[in-house]
Design an enzyme around this catalytic site. Sequence first.
Site, PDB file in Angstrom:
ATOM      1  N   GLY A 100       0.750  -1.359  -0.236  1.00  0.00           N
ATOM      2  CA  GLY A 100      -0.214  -0.003   0.036  1.00  0.00           C
ATOM      3  C   GLY A 100       0.594   1.201  -0.029  1.00  0.00           C
ATOM      4  O   GLY A 100       2.058   0.958   0.221  1.00  0.00           O
ATOM      5  N   CYS A 101       0.221   2.266  -1.203  1.00  0.00           N
ATOM      6  CA  CYS A 101       0.938   3.986  -0.537  1.00  0.00           C
ATOM      7  C   CYS A 101       0.941   4.207   0.825  1.00  0.00           C
ATOM      8  O   CYS A 101       2.462   4.749   1.135  1.00  0.00           O
ATOM      9  CB  CYS A 101       0.540   4.804  -0.987  1.00  0.00           C
ATOM     10  SG  CYS A 101      -1.700   4.766  -0.789  1.00  0.00           S
TER      11      CYS A 101
END
Length: 344
Positions: A147-148
């Site tokens: 995920g970012c």
Amino acid sequence: MTKIGIIGATGYVGAELLRLLLSHPKVEIAALSSVSFEGQEISNVYKNFLNKTNLVCETAEDVIEKSDVIFTALPHGLSEDIAKKAIDSNKICIDMGADFRLSNEEEYELWYGKKFTQPEIHASSIYGLPELNRAKIKECSLIANPGCYPTTIELGLMPLLKNSLIKLDNIICDSKSGTTGAGRGLTLNTHFPEENETFAPYKVGAHRHTPEIEETLSVMAKEKVNVTFTPHLLPINRGILSTIYCSTKDTVNLEEIHKLYVAAYKDEPFVNVLPLGEIASIKNVRLTNDCHISLHLNHRKDQIIVVSTIDNMVKGAAGQAIQNMNIILGFEETDGLNLIAPAF
């Protein structure tokens, strides 16, 4: 040329992936899919692709058949069955959703409200943070692209955790993201009048990236790590900045910590540790696959403050996925990712 397919090509991440891959020297885009725009040319959806590609959005099955490497850019719960078909067809699958990021099915069900639909392939998947798992990624055909938000936090903390320099029960992660992180779908909180000229946290104490962050940090530390994670939405298109507060176990020498970080990341092509006194900024990583990290000390000298920033659409999604692909295929890790941020 390795043939590439993108499933979910008309979302923001899928479109960013296509933009980057069209300039990659060793691959060609074989097929795209989109449920919403099936039968339409991608350039009808995104005009930046006019005269760059005339690919038409097809079905997921078409993409799997025509491609050697399949990227899935889909909401959670939609990638597992596709990944199974890809693996059964001896294809490489890089999932940019959340379906393979958590190793524990109970945790996944708690945070995402679903059970694993293909539990037998989860054991063979690898969490695709190259700076942590490069050797494992090389041998894998099913990658869980991170995920970012987790990417900024994990890269920001890895040297501290691997060297047991901070307490593990009181890490505070204060993160801010541009609105592209919410995806292309229309929502009230990303509507221009709601987001412009304001700044606020969201999903306070309950964001789904929390278990991913804690699981990966625990792997680094080799014991359980707990975090307080609060995301905020910035009135900008792209970029993430995480400010991470860590209580130290002993007296801190910031110069020594800085040397430790520089040594830890000296061979990493996309992680840059800034000189002491400088502060990481979103502007300097925008449109790149870079992560910038700056290190600071509070006035009592008992707390390290780490600032870590990336472009959420590149290192936080599409760029990191290409980095993983490059590793698996034995390409130069920087192929297609030699990107420089605009100066202004």
